[in-house]
Design a protein around this motif. Structure first.
Motif, PDB file in Angstrom:
ATOM      1  N   ALA A  84      56.876 -64.048 -14.113  1.00 19.09           N
ATOM      2  CA  ALA A  84      56.653 -63.279 -15.333  1.00 19.09           C
ATOM      3  C   ALA A  84      57.543 -63.790 -16.464  1.00 19.09           C
ATOM      4  N   LEU A  85      58.774 -64.144 -16.147  1.00 17.93           N
ATOM      5  CA  LEU A  85      59.715 -64.629 -17.155  1.00 17.93           C
ATOM      6  C   LEU A  85      59.249 -65.949 -17.741  1.00 17.93           C
ATOM      7  N   PHE A  86      58.911 -66.925 -16.878  1.00 16.08           N
ATOM      8  CA  PHE A  86      58.537 -68.243 -17.365  1.00 16.08           C
ATOM      9  C   PHE A  86      57.170 -68.251 -18.031  1.00 16.08           C
ATOM     10  N   ALA A  87      56.245 -67.535 -17.474  1.00 16.21           N
ATOM     11  CA  ALA A  87      54.895 -67.565 -18.012  1.00 16.21           C
ATOM     12  C   ALA A  87      54.717 -66.586 -19.156  1.00 16.21           C
ATOM     13  N   GLU A 105      33.623 -65.496 -12.753  1.00 16.37           N
ATOM     14  CA  GLU A 105      34.645 -66.063 -11.889  1.00 16.37           C
ATOM     15  C   GLU A 105      35.211 -67.351 -12.460  1.00 16.37           C
ATOM     16  N   SER A 106      34.372 -68.197 -13.022  1.00 16.76           N
ATOM     17  CA  SER A 106      34.865 -69.473 -13.550  1.00 16.76           C
ATOM     18  C   SER A 106      35.772 -69.248 -14.753  1.00 16.76           C
ATOM     19  N   GLU A 107      35.460 -68.262 -15.595  1.00 19.35           N
ATOM     20  CA  GLU A 107      36.323 -67.962 -16.736  1.00 19.35           C
ATOM     21  C   GLU A 107      37.677 -67.446 -16.260  1.00 19.35           C
ATOM     22  N   ALA A 108      37.663 -66.581 -15.248  1.00 17.59           N
ATOM     23  CA  ALA A 108      38.918 -66.054 -14.705  1.00 17.59           C
ATOM     24  C   ALA A 108      39.730 -67.185 -14.080  1.00 17.59           C
ATOM     25  N   ASP A 109      39.050 -68.090 -13.370  1.00 19.40           N
ATOM     26  CA  ASP A 109      39.746 -69.230 -12.774  1.00 19.40           C
ATOM     27  C   ASP A 109      40.368 -70.110 -13.844  1.00 19.40           C
ATOM     28  N   ASP A 110      39.625 -70.328 -14.943  1.00 14.43           N
ATOM     29  CA  ASP A 110      40.147 -71.148 -16.034  1.00 14.43           C
ATOM     30  C   ASP A 110      41.382 -70.501 -16.663  1.00 14.43           C
ATOM     31  N   GLU A 111      41.360 -69.192 -16.841  1.00 13.20           N
ATOM     32  CA  GLU A 111      42.500 -68.493 -17.434  1.00 13.20           C
ATOM     33  C   GLU A 111      43.715 -68.552 -16.516  1.00 13.20           C
ATOM     34  N   VAL A 112      43.514 -68.354 -15.222  1.00 12.99           N
ATOM     35  CA  VAL A 112      44.616 -68.410 -14.264  1.00 12.99           C
ATOM     36  C   VAL A 112      45.183 -69.819 -14.204  1.00 12.99           C
ATOM     37  N   THR A 113      44.296 -70.816 -14.188  1.00 13.01           N
ATOM     38  CA  THR A 113      44.746 -72.209 -14.164  1.00 13.01           C
ATOM     39  C   THR A 113      45.572 -72.526 -15.404  1.00 13.01           C
ATOM     40  N   THR A 114      45.121 -72.076 -16.552  1.00 14.56           N
ATOM     41  CA  THR A 114      45.868 -72.294 -17.789  1.00 14.56           C
ATOM     42  C   THR A 114      47.242 -71.639 -17.721  1.00 14.56           C
ATOM     43  N   GLU A 115      47.308 -70.414 -17.213  1.00  9.79           N
ATOM     44  CA  GLU A 115      48.590 -69.717 -17.078  1.00  9.79           C
ATOM     45  C   GLU A 115      49.525 -70.485 -16.141  1.00  9.79           C
ATOM     46  N   LEU A 116      48.999 -70.983 -15.021  1.00  9.34           N
ATOM     47  CA  LEU A 116      49.821 -71.729 -14.075  1.00  9.34           C
ATOM     48  C   LEU A 116      50.302 -73.059 -14.656  1.00  9.34           C
ATOM     49  N   VAL A 117      49.451 -73.747 -15.392  1.00  6.16           N
ATOM     50  CA  VAL A 117      49.864 -75.000 -16.039  1.00  6.16           C
ATOM     51  C   VAL A 117      50.976 -74.715 -17.044  1.00  6.16           C
ATOM     52  N   LEU A 119      53.087 -72.293 -16.951  1.00  9.15           N
ATOM     53  CA  LEU A 119      54.273 -71.957 -16.167  1.00  9.15           C
ATOM     54  C   LEU A 119      55.018 -73.206 -15.726  1.00  9.15           C
ATOM     55  N   VAL A 120      54.287 -74.154 -15.162  1.00  4.77           N
ATOM     56  CA  VAL A 120      54.911 -75.387 -14.682  1.00  4.77           C
ATOM     57  C   VAL A 120      55.523 -76.163 -15.852  1.00  4.77           C
ATOM     58  N   GLN A 121      54.828 -76.230 -16.975  1.00  2.00           N
ATOM     59  CA  GLN A 121      55.366 -76.935 -18.132  1.00  2.00           C
ATOM     60  C   GLN A 121      56.656 -76.285 -18.621  1.00  2.00           C
ATOM     61  N   LYS A 122      56.690 -74.969 -18.672  1.00  2.00           N
ATOM     62  CA  LYS A 122      57.896 -74.272 -19.118  1.00  2.00           C
ATOM     63  C   LYS A 122      59.043 -74.471 -18.140  1.00  2.00           C
ATOM     64  N   MET A 123      58.738 -74.504 -16.840  1.00  2.00           N
ATOM     65  CA  MET A 123      59.785 -74.711 -15.844  1.00  2.00           C
ATOM     66  C   MET A 123      60.448 -76.064 -16.038  1.00  2.00           C
ATOM     67  N   PHE A 124      59.646 -77.094 -16.276  1.00  2.27           N
ATOM     68  CA  PHE A 124      60.210 -78.424 -16.432  1.00  2.27           C
ATOM     69  C   PHE A 124      60.863 -78.604 -17.800  1.00  2.27           C
ATOM     70  N   ASN A 126      62.561 -76.300 -19.258  1.00  2.00           N
ATOM     71  CA  ASN A 126      63.852 -75.620 -19.101  1.00  2.00           C
ATOM     72  C   ASN A 126      64.734 -76.270 -18.054  1.00  2.00           C
ATOM     73  N   LYS A 127      64.289 -77.388 -17.500  1.00  2.00           N
ATOM     74  CA  LYS A 127      65.016 -78.122 -16.463  1.00  2.00           C
ATOM     75  C   LYS A 127      65.315 -77.259 -15.247  1.00  2.00           C
ATOM     76  N   ARG A 128      64.428 -76.351 -14.967  1.00  5.21           N
ATOM     77  CA  ARG A 128      64.541 -75.507 -13.782  1.00  5.21           C
ATOM     78  C   ARG A 128      63.404 -75.820 -12.839  1.00  5.21           C
ATOM     79  N   GLY A 129      63.015 -77.064 -12.804  1.00  2.00           N
ATOM     80  CA  GLY A 129      61.861 -77.475 -12.021  1.00  2.00           C
ATOM     81  C   GLY A 129      62.121 -77.379 -10.527  1.00  2.00           C
ATOM     82  N   ILE A 130      61.090 -77.561  -9.806  1.00  2.00           N
ATOM     83  CA  ILE A 130      61.164 -77.518  -8.340  1.00  2.00           C
ATOM     84  C   ILE A 130      61.835 -78.790  -7.864  1.00  2.00           C
ATOM     85  N   ARG A 131      62.738 -78.649  -6.908  1.00  3.53           N
ATOM     86  CA  ARG A 131      63.459 -79.807  -6.383  1.00  3.53           C
ATOM     87  C   ARG A 131      62.763 -80.368  -5.188  1.00  3.53           C
TER      88      ARG A 131
END
Length: 131
Positions: A84-87, A105-117, A119-124, A126-131
């Motif tokens: 919740a914090l990162f995304a 379903e495809s629209e919901a999948d697209d929205e979730v995929t966008t949110e996850l992308v 999230l990952v971009q914000k994590m990296f 902030n240099k808090r990426g997965i090790r």
């Protein structure tokens, strides 16, 4: 060694709770204690000073491993808060996106995929990426 980390081991104690003197250990107990010490040392060698300080005190290789998992992955509660914090999205919103009956379903999948992308971009970023 991995078995000791998974199952754990603690030094035998007397009936009053104090650790048993090493004079009374049998050979199998000595081997388990040696294996736990080797596993602990192996885990410690892979840590930076900062990580070791953040882990805090531990009593066995299993205890250290559990604390490392919490440190790097967090508990289920902290994972939810971290997402919740990162995304910038509450977990309820993510669930709503999946359950939203108005969008297909495809629209919901697209929205979730966008949110996850995002999230990952914000994590990296902030240099808090997965090790």
């Amino acid at each position: 060694m991995w078995i000791i980390i998974q199952t754990g081991f603690s030094i035998p104690s007397e009936s009053d709770g104090t650790p048993q003197s090493c004079e009374f250990w049998d050979s199998s107990t000595r081997k388990k204690i040696e294996a736990d010490a080797k596993a602990t040392q192996t885990l410690q060698c892979g840590l930076t000073k900062e990580e070791l300080n953040r882990v805090g005190p531990f009593s066995s290789a299993k205890d250290l491993w559990t604390k490392l998992i919490e440190l790097h992955e967090g508990t289920s509660d902290t994972k939810e808060k971290g997402i919740a914090l990162f995304a910038g999205t509450e977990p309820k919103k993510m669930k709503k996106l999946l359950e939203d009956s108005e969008s297909s379903e495809s629209e919901a999948d697209d929205e979730v995929t966008t949110e996850l992308v995002n999230l990952v971009q914000k994590m990296f970023q902030n240099k808090r990426g997965i090790r």
